[in-house]
Write a protein that holds these residues in place. Structure first.
Motif, PDB file in Angstrom:
ATOM      1  N   VAL A   1      14.703 -45.472  90.184  1.00  0.00           N
ATOM      2  CA  VAL A   1      14.379 -45.669  88.880  1.00  0.00           C
ATOM      3  C   VAL A   1      13.659 -47.004  88.728  1.00  0.00           C
ATOM      4  O   VAL A   1      13.517 -47.918  89.637  1.00  0.00           O
ATOM      5  CB  VAL A   1      15.350 -45.578  88.067  1.00  0.00           C
ATOM      6  CG1 VAL A   1      16.273 -44.289  88.028  1.00  0.00           C
ATOM      7  CG2 VAL A   1      16.408 -46.808  88.306  1.00  0.00           C
ATOM      8  N   ARG A   2      12.609 -47.077  87.636  1.00  0.00           N
ATOM      9  CA  ARG A   2      12.102 -48.424  87.372  1.00  0.00           C
ATOM     10  C   ARG A   2      12.945 -49.368  86.981  1.00  0.00           C
ATOM     11  O   ARG A   2      13.979 -49.294  86.211  1.00  0.00           O
ATOM     12  CB  ARG A   2      10.982 -48.040  86.233  1.00  0.00           C
ATOM     13  CG  ARG A   2      10.166 -49.172  85.826  1.00  0.00           C
ATOM     14  CD  ARG A   2       9.117 -48.647  84.877  1.00  0.00           C
ATOM     15  NE  ARG A   2       9.896 -48.331  83.681  1.00  0.00           N
ATOM     16  CZ  ARG A   2       9.604 -47.358  83.062  1.00  0.00           C
ATOM     17  NH1 ARG A   2       8.796 -46.467  83.517  1.00  0.00           N
ATOM     18  NH2 ARG A   2      10.123 -47.107  81.677  1.00  0.00           N
ATOM     19  N   ASP A   3      12.859 -50.524  87.667  1.00  0.00           N
ATOM     20  CA  ASP A   3      13.560 -51.810  87.311  1.00  0.00           C
ATOM     21  C   ASP A   3      13.278 -52.374  86.082  1.00  0.00           C
ATOM     22  O   ASP A   3      12.254 -52.338  85.697  1.00  0.00           O
ATOM     23  CB  ASP A   3      13.513 -52.680  88.674  1.00  0.00           C
ATOM     24  CG  ASP A   3      14.516 -53.651  88.529  1.00  0.00           C
ATOM     25  OD1 ASP A   3      15.163 -54.125  87.566  1.00  0.00           O
ATOM     26  OD2 ASP A   3      14.943 -54.079  89.641  1.00  0.00           O
ATOM     27  N   LYS A   4      14.384 -52.691  85.258  1.00  0.00           N
ATOM     28  CA  LYS A   4      14.268 -53.358  84.126  1.00  0.00           C
ATOM     29  C   LYS A   4      13.407 -54.604  84.078  1.00  0.00           C
ATOM     30  O   LYS A   4      13.015 -55.121  83.260  1.00  0.00           O
ATOM     31  CB  LYS A   4      15.503 -53.511  83.458  1.00  0.00           C
ATOM     32  CG  LYS A   4      16.287 -52.089  83.026  1.00  0.00           C
ATOM     33  CD  LYS A   4      17.606 -52.456  82.148  1.00  0.00           C
ATOM     34  CE  LYS A   4      18.260 -51.259  81.965  1.00  0.00           C
ATOM     35  NZ  LYS A   4      19.599 -51.316  81.185  1.00  0.00           N
ATOM     36  N   ASP A   5      13.631 -55.233  85.329  1.00  0.00           N
ATOM     37  CA  ASP A   5      12.939 -56.620  85.493  1.00  0.00           C
ATOM     38  C   ASP A   5      11.550 -56.218  85.901  1.00  0.00           C
ATOM     39  O   ASP A   5      11.302 -55.667  87.027  1.00  0.00           O
ATOM     40  CB  ASP A   5      13.760 -57.360  86.919  1.00  0.00           C
ATOM     41  CG  ASP A   5      13.239 -58.715  86.855  1.00  0.00           C
ATOM     42  OD1 ASP A   5      12.079 -59.218  86.305  1.00  0.00           O
ATOM     43  OD2 ASP A   5      13.459 -59.322  87.926  1.00  0.00           O
ATOM     44  N   SER A   6      10.746 -56.921  84.993  1.00  0.00           N
ATOM     45  CA  SER A   6       9.330 -56.589  85.162  1.00  0.00           C
ATOM     46  C   SER A   6       8.596 -57.269  86.198  1.00  0.00           C
ATOM     47  O   SER A   6       7.739 -57.044  86.852  1.00  0.00           O
ATOM     48  CB  SER A   6       8.580 -56.857  83.649  1.00  0.00           C
ATOM     49  OG  SER A   6       8.557 -58.392  83.740  1.00  0.00           O
ATOM     50  N   THR A   7       9.253 -58.302  86.988  1.00  0.00           N
ATOM     51  CA  THR A   7       8.826 -59.088  88.223  1.00  0.00           C
ATOM     52  C   THR A   7       9.173 -58.127  89.383  1.00  0.00           C
ATOM     53  O   THR A   7       8.679 -58.695  90.353  1.00  0.00           O
ATOM     54  CB  THR A   7       9.254 -60.434  87.952  1.00  0.00           C
ATOM     55  OG1 THR A   7      10.731 -60.381  88.308  1.00  0.00           O
ATOM     56  CG2 THR A   7       8.873 -61.035  86.753  1.00  0.00           C
ATOM     57  N   ALA A   8       9.996 -57.386  89.220  1.00  0.00           N
ATOM     58  CA  ALA A   8      10.398 -56.536  90.547  1.00  0.00           C
ATOM     59  C   ALA A   8       9.222 -55.775  91.155  1.00  0.00           C
ATOM     60  O   ALA A   8       8.670 -55.089  90.460  1.00  0.00           O
ATOM     61  CB  ALA A   8      11.669 -55.668  90.339  1.00  0.00           C
ATOM     62  N   THR A   9       9.275 -55.930  92.368  1.00  0.00           N
ATOM     63  CA  THR A   9       8.120 -55.093  92.885  1.00  0.00           C
ATOM     64  C   THR A   9       8.432 -53.760  93.702  1.00  0.00           C
ATOM     65  O   THR A   9       7.669 -52.821  93.724  1.00  0.00           O
ATOM     66  CB  THR A   9       7.559 -55.971  94.247  1.00  0.00           C
ATOM     67  OG1 THR A   9       8.570 -56.259  95.203  1.00  0.00           O
ATOM     68  CG2 THR A   9       6.891 -57.339  93.857  1.00  0.00           C
ATOM     69  N   GLU A  10       9.925 -53.440  93.671  1.00  0.00           N
ATOM     70  CA  GLU A  10      10.259 -52.277  94.376  1.00  0.00           C
ATOM     71  C   GLU A  10      11.299 -51.621  93.131  1.00  0.00           C
ATOM     72  O   GLU A  10      11.775 -52.249  92.261  1.00  0.00           O
ATOM     73  CB  GLU A  10      11.040 -52.290  95.647  1.00  0.00           C
ATOM     74  CG  GLU A  10       9.973 -52.836  96.564  1.00  0.00           C
ATOM     75  CD  GLU A  10      10.679 -52.906  98.050  1.00  0.00           C
ATOM     76  OE1 GLU A  10      11.756 -52.527  98.010  1.00  0.00           O
ATOM     77  OE2 GLU A  10      10.182 -53.292  98.797  1.00  0.00           O
ATOM     78  N   ALA A  11      11.284 -50.169  93.403  1.00  0.00           N
ATOM     79  CA  ALA A  11      12.107 -49.577  92.645  1.00  0.00           C
ATOM     80  C   ALA A  11      13.541 -49.927  92.643  1.00  0.00           C
ATOM     81  O   ALA A  11      14.040 -50.202  93.982  1.00  0.00           O
ATOM     82  CB  ALA A  11      11.755 -48.132  92.718  1.00  0.00           C
ATOM     83  N   LYS A  12      14.474 -49.591  91.729  1.00  0.00           N
ATOM     84  CA  LYS A  12      15.738 -49.873  91.643  1.00  0.00           C
ATOM     85  C   LYS A  12      16.602 -48.539  92.186  1.00  0.00           C
ATOM     86  O   LYS A  12      16.247 -47.436  91.756  1.00  0.00           O
ATOM     87  CB  LYS A  12      16.380 -50.382  90.732  1.00  0.00           C
ATOM     88  CG  LYS A  12      17.784 -50.624  90.304  1.00  0.00           C
ATOM     89  CD  LYS A  12      18.426 -51.101  89.209  1.00  0.00           C
ATOM     90  CE  LYS A  12      19.715 -51.463  89.016  1.00  0.00           C
ATOM     91  NZ  LYS A  12      20.285 -51.776  87.748  1.00  0.00           N
ATOM     92  N   LYS A  13      17.429 -48.738  93.141  1.00  0.00           N
ATOM     93  CA  LYS A  13      18.289 -47.569  93.774  1.00  0.00           C
ATOM     94  C   LYS A  13      19.759 -47.478  93.196  1.00  0.00           C
ATOM     95  O   LYS A  13      20.306 -48.669  92.848  1.00  0.00           O
ATOM     96  CB  LYS A  13      18.441 -47.685  95.382  1.00  0.00           C
ATOM     97  CG  LYS A  13      17.262 -47.573  96.115  1.00  0.00           C
ATOM     98  CD  LYS A  13      17.703 -47.769  97.710  1.00  0.00           C
ATOM     99  CE  LYS A  13      16.124 -47.741  98.311  1.00  0.00           C
ATOM    100  NZ  LYS A  13      16.637 -47.900  99.676  1.00  0.00           N
ATOM    101  N   ILE A  14      20.052 -46.320  92.482  1.00  0.00           N
ATOM    102  CA  ILE A  14      21.319 -46.094  91.926  1.00  0.00           C
ATOM    103  C   ILE A  14      21.806 -44.841  92.589  1.00  0.00           C
ATOM    104  O   ILE A  14      21.257 -44.046  93.071  1.00  0.00           O
ATOM    105  CB  ILE A  14      21.186 -45.829  90.525  1.00  0.00           C
ATOM    106  CG1 ILE A  14      20.263 -44.854  90.044  1.00  0.00           C
ATOM    107  CG2 ILE A  14      20.731 -47.172  89.724  1.00  0.00           C
ATOM    108  CD1 ILE A  14      20.343 -44.293  88.576  1.00  0.00           C
ATOM    109  N   ILE A  15      23.123 -44.755  92.690  1.00  0.00           N
ATOM    110  CA  ILE A  15      23.991 -44.011  93.285  1.00  0.00           C
ATOM    111  C   ILE A  15      24.371 -42.763  92.136  1.00  0.00           C
ATOM    112  O   ILE A  15      25.055 -43.038  91.144  1.00  0.00           O
ATOM    113  CB  ILE A  15      25.342 -44.416  93.833  1.00  0.00           C
ATOM    114  CG1 ILE A  15      24.833 -45.350  95.028  1.00  0.00           C
ATOM    115  CG2 ILE A  15      26.072 -43.193  94.497  1.00  0.00           C
ATOM    116  CD1 ILE A  15      26.014 -45.699  95.718  1.00  0.00           C
ATOM    117  N   LEU A  16      23.868 -41.546  92.256  1.00  0.00           N
ATOM    118  CA  LEU A  16      24.227 -40.571  91.274  1.00  0.00           C
ATOM    119  C   LEU A  16      25.705 -39.776  91.918  1.00  0.00           C
ATOM    120  O   LEU A  16      26.294 -39.802  90.926  1.00  0.00           O
ATOM    121  CB  LEU A  16      23.109 -39.465  91.638  1.00  0.00           C
ATOM    122  CG  LEU A  16      21.817 -39.920  91.053  1.00  0.00           C
ATOM    123  CD1 LEU A  16      21.047 -38.765  91.115  1.00  0.00           C
ATOM    124  CD2 LEU A  16      21.742 -40.492  89.692  1.00  0.00           C
TER     125      LEU A  16
END
Length: 946
Positions: free
Chosen positions: A683-698
């Protein structure tokens, strides 16, 4: 006339400058004469300065030949040998001065007096250092400091009186006329902060006025203090408190006359407590206060109260033994006026870098009602706890650990000691003592010996293993090369040897540690040799194959027959060695599949970017032969009146009671199917400075498993088992679920039949059971990244007793025991009057179980438990632990808590408003461990229920 006076002054100065050093004498003489050719003021100054230099013997400041004396500057530190001032120098023979070497006598035969001082005196001041020859006093002004041996004084002004060998220290006034730079007197580890001080260097005695000092966490503010020596002080009108507010303490004890032995004790006459300056009748004609920074033996004062069924009581009082730096012991007792009593032994030990642990024994003799009444009863309960852990650095190849919690099954339910309140809902007690050792080498040998204990407090059944011995030899690869990796089916062939020996005891609470308990013990030894290999198949598949040989030894077997006279089955136990041997074969094939589902096209910026799915399917095949040679049979003949006799054959094996199981009578050839899944999302990271997407466990895991028995005559498919779990809300909530799906139908008697449910007019699977559990923990620090460490000691006590660490069953109510309630947190509050942030914590546990094995179609259990605390204002918090039974529509055990931090005091109130254990407990006492016995406690304990 002027010349004559000048000449006399020259002679005086020459004698004054006699240091016993011929090189420095002409230099001082020449410079002094040069200074005398000025006015009278300069003459007096030169005389005083030279006198000062000679008096203190600054040999280290004398220049070499041709050099110049360095001037004494403002703020310089001066080292003075005071004996050169107070004692005359040794008389030197004139022969030595005039004709050196002509007379062997170099010193007078008259022995000099012994020196008063034995150390160097160093002093300094910021503004000036002035010596008064007439008064024999040295004045140090502004940030003055003097050091003599282990004695150090800092003050605004210091006066050294050489005629009396005394030092005076005091304050100075600033530009506003207020006193500043209070003296600080330090000797050894003792520090005193008075208004003024008078110290005698010879006797090391002192008079201290308006002193302030700290002793082992307590503070003394005394009008007048007399220092007798390093270990004794006498004080008058002293205030003793543990309050951090020295100017306006919440409370203090007024010690009218007292003797203080630093780091040991205070003995005082008449004393009473003042609360915010108001005298109270709480006092004693004499008192003793222990002062120590190390473990010290002493009395533990009890809590007192009243119980309706047992009368007045004293609880948790006794004596603390500081046996050594590594071991202590607390002996505590309870006594009730109806004759009931209790005993507690608590010991802790710790040897750094080796091991640590604690040992506890609790015993209660409970009497209900009075002798002669119908409801009179008497019972005894006990509990033994032991925890031991070894430092990993003590012995890398061996380890000993223990976790013991055993005793009466009804101990936590019937105990009337407040320390056990939070554990009365425990329904299991368990223990384990183990020793393991590794013998390094090739192959490696591992050995372990374990004693275990499991006790169900509801059924009062106890299972113990005394002991279980396990030995294993690490895997041996006979065909593997000595270097490189193992490849192929041959090089991966390996085998190992395992031995397990166990002595198992199954008994009840009433027979525990009695002779009958040992008569029913069962022993056995099992040897196993597994042989296995694994290799890659078609690059993407992993294939493993194994076979296992087992040999079981037993020392007791059984024999059965049918007694026609008694018309019942008779079982005979036989003692003696016997054995049976089994083997089996299994193989499995598995792989891993990765799938990616992209939801974001090139150039798009979606919140959900992709879902990653990992599947791990596996197929296994198992063969278990039939070992019917170990089985026997007997015939049961039944007859009912004129009905013909019926003969039934019953099969049995003499190894039925073997602790490692019995040999199988039927052949089994089964295929196992298993599928595990894992789902993750990008998913898109809430941190606008992050260069990569955030991984979450479903879904952390989602598993399906079943098996098919080819050798079975019926019901060949086993139920399909589904299980899964995940964590959400930043891993603060954990969710686990499971279900059992049966493909077979039920008949009218709710018995399973060999007919698929779908062929019986039902669905593909029949849901027989399901469960769901959720746990959620969060607090006000959750979102700031901090950890909630409140009540750690209390939770550790609950875990040692087999309880929970989340307070869902409540907390202990022994508020006087600071070992369980010392959980002070660092305060970060900007105001004493309000909270701009309200600290809080919440713990939730939800559980639901569904049963439908025999068409019950019911929720067998459904509950929600919760526990939380909230701090409405600084130093004021409210908490609760409770639960709701959603099936039976009622609240479970509920406990309400109110806590108030009164700075130097603390107040606790806990209340169980309803249930059979309805009670309340109020406590107020001083927080400091020194005065922890100054407390008031009132309890209302639960009444006995008919």
């Amino acid at each position: 006339m002027y010349y004559f006076k000048l000449l006399n002054i020259k002679l005086i100065i020459k004698n004054i400058c006699n240091f016993g050093n011929s090189k420095t004498e002409p230099y001082f003489y020449k410079n002094t004469l040069k200074a005398l050719r000025t006015n009278k003021f300069q003459i007096l100054f030169a005389l005083s300065f030279t006198m000062f230099i000679n008096m203190f013997g600054f040999a280290q400041d004398r220049p070499k030949s041709g050099g110049e004396i360095a001037p004494i500057k403002k703020g310089d530190t001066i080292a003075v040998n005071v004996n050169d001032v107070l004692q005359p120098k040794e008389a030197v023979s004139t022969l030595e001065l005039t004709e050196k070497g002509q007379d062997s006598t170099k010193k007078d035969s008259v022995k000099p007096k012994s020196e008063f001082l034995t150390d160097i005196v160093s002093y300094k001041a910021k503004d000036y250092t002035s010596f008064n020859k007439k008064e024999q006093k040295l004045y140090l002004y502004n940030e003055a400091e003097i050091i003599y041996g282990d004695m150090e004084i800092k003050a605004g002004i210091i006066v050294i009186d050489y005629s009396k060998n005394e030092v005076y220290a005091g304050r100075v006034k600033d530009s506003l006329g207020e006193y500043t730079q209070h003296p600080v007197f330090k000797q050894g580890t003792q520090i005193v902060e008075p208004d003024s001080i008078r110290f005698n260097i010879d006797t090391e005695k002192a008079l201290i006025f308006n002193s302030r000092t700290e002793q082992a966490g307590g503070f003394f503010d005394s009008e007048v203090s007399k220092k007798e020596n390093d270990s004794v002080y006498f004080v008058q009108n002293a205030k003793y408190t543990t309050s951090e507010n020295r100017e306006d303490p919440e409370y203090y004890f007024l010690l009218r006359k007292a003797k203080v032995v630093p780091d040991e004790k205070v003995a005082t006459g008449l004393t009473n407590m003042f609360i915010y300056g108001v005298p109270t009748p709480i006092g004693l004609p004499f008192a003793y206060f222990p002062l120590t920074k190390k473990q010290t033996s002493g009395v533990i004062f009890p809590s007192f109260g009243e119980q309706n069924s047992r009368g007045y009581f004293l609880q948790n009082g006794g004596y603390y033994f500081a046996l050594s730096d590594y071991l202590d012991l607390a002996v505590l007792g309870d006594y009730y006026t109806n004759g009931s009593y209790g005993l507690r032994l608590e010991s802790k030990y710790n040897v750094r870098y080796k091991f640590n642990g604690n040992l506890g024994f609790r015993y209660e003799n409970l009497i209900t009602s009075e002798r002669g009444f119908s409801d009179y009863s008497k019972s005894t309960i006990y509990n033994i706890r032991w925890s031991h852990s070894q430092d990993t650095k003590a012995s890398p190849n061996s380890r000993f650990s223990a976790s013991v919690n055993l005793g009466s099954s009804t101990y936590y339910q019937n105990s009337i000691n407040q320390v056990n309140v939070a554990n009365f809902l425990n329904n299991t007690l368990s223990s384990s003592i183990s020793y393991s050792k590794t013998f390094q080498g090739e192959p490696q040998v591992n050995f372990s010996a374990t004693a275990t204990h499991s006790q169900n407090t509801n059924t009062e059944s106890i299972t113990m293993t005394l002991p279980t011995i396990q030995t294993s030899v690490s895997r041996i690869f006979p065909f593997a090369s000595e270097t490189g990796t193992k490849k192929g089916i041959i090089q991966n062939i390996n085998f190992q040897y395992n031995l397990s020996a166990e002595n198992r005891i199954t008994t009840t609470d009433s027979l525990f540690f009695k002779k009958a308990m040992w008569d029913d013990a069962k022993s056995g030894i099992q040897h196993s040799i597994p042989l296995s290999t694994n290799f890659k198949l078609f690059k993407y598949f992993s294939l493993s194959a194994s076979t296992n040989y087992e040999e079981n030894w037993t020392f007791k077997t059984i024999d059965k027959y049918y007694d026609t006279d008694l018309e019942e089955e008779v079982e005979i136990e036989k003692s003696g060695f016997d054995a049976f041997r089994t083997y089996n074969f299994s193989t499995s094939l598995g792989t891993t599949l990765y799938g990616m589902f992209n939801f974001e096209k090139e150039g798009e910026d979606r919140k959900l970017k992709a879902i990653r799915h990992v599947m791990r399917p596996s197929v296994s095949y198992n063969i278990n032969p039939s070992f019917d040679r170990y089985w026997d049979s007997y015939e049961v003949v039944t007859a009912d009146g004129e009905v013909a006799e019926e003969v039934e054959t019953v099969d049995f094996t003499r190894f039925e009671d073997n602790i490692y199981g019995s040999p199988s009578q039927t052949f089994s050839s089964s295929l196992g199917l298993n599928l595990s899944n894992n789902f993750e999302a990008k998913v898109r990271d809430k941190d606008s400075t992050a260069t990569e997407a955030k991984k979450i466990i479903l879904l952390n895991n989602l598993n399906f498993s079943t098996s098919y028995n080819f050798a079975g005559d019926s019901l060949q498919w086993s139920p399909l088992r589904v299980s899964g779990g995940t964590q959400i809300l930043d891993d603060k909530m954990s969710i686990n679920f499971g279900a059992v799906l049966d493909p077979y139908a039920l008949d009218n008697n709710n018995s399973k039949i060999d007919t698929y449910n779908v062929n019986n007019g039902g669905s593909l699977f029949r849901l027989t059971s399901a469960n769901l559990t959720m746990n959620y923990t969060l607090n006000s620090k959750t979102f700031s990244g901090d950890n909630d460490e409140s009540r750690e000691n209390s939770r550790e006590e609950n875990l040692r007793s087999g309880g929970r660490a989340d307070d869902l069953f409540g907390v202990n109510q022994d508020f006087a025991d600071q070992r369980l309630n010392n959980n002070e947190q660092e305060e970060k509050k900007p105001s004493e009057f309000y909270n701009y942030k309200i600290p809080w914590s919440l713990r939730l546990a939800y559980a639901v179980n569904y049963s439908n094995a025999a068409r019950q179609n019911e929720i067998s259990s459904h509950s929600l438990m919760f526990s939380g605390d909230i701090e409405f204002a600084p130093r004021w918090s409210v908490g609760a632990s409770s639960g709701y039974d959603l099936k039976n529509q009622g609240f479970t055990y509920t406990q309400l808590r109110f806590e108030r931090d009164l700075l130097s005091w603390r107040m606790n109130f806990s209340w169980v408003p309803f249930s059979t254990r309805s009670s309340w407990n109020f406590f107020i006492g001083i927080k400091s461990s020194i005065l922890k016995d100054i407390k008031y406690e009132k309890r209302r304990q639960p009444d006995d229920q008919l």
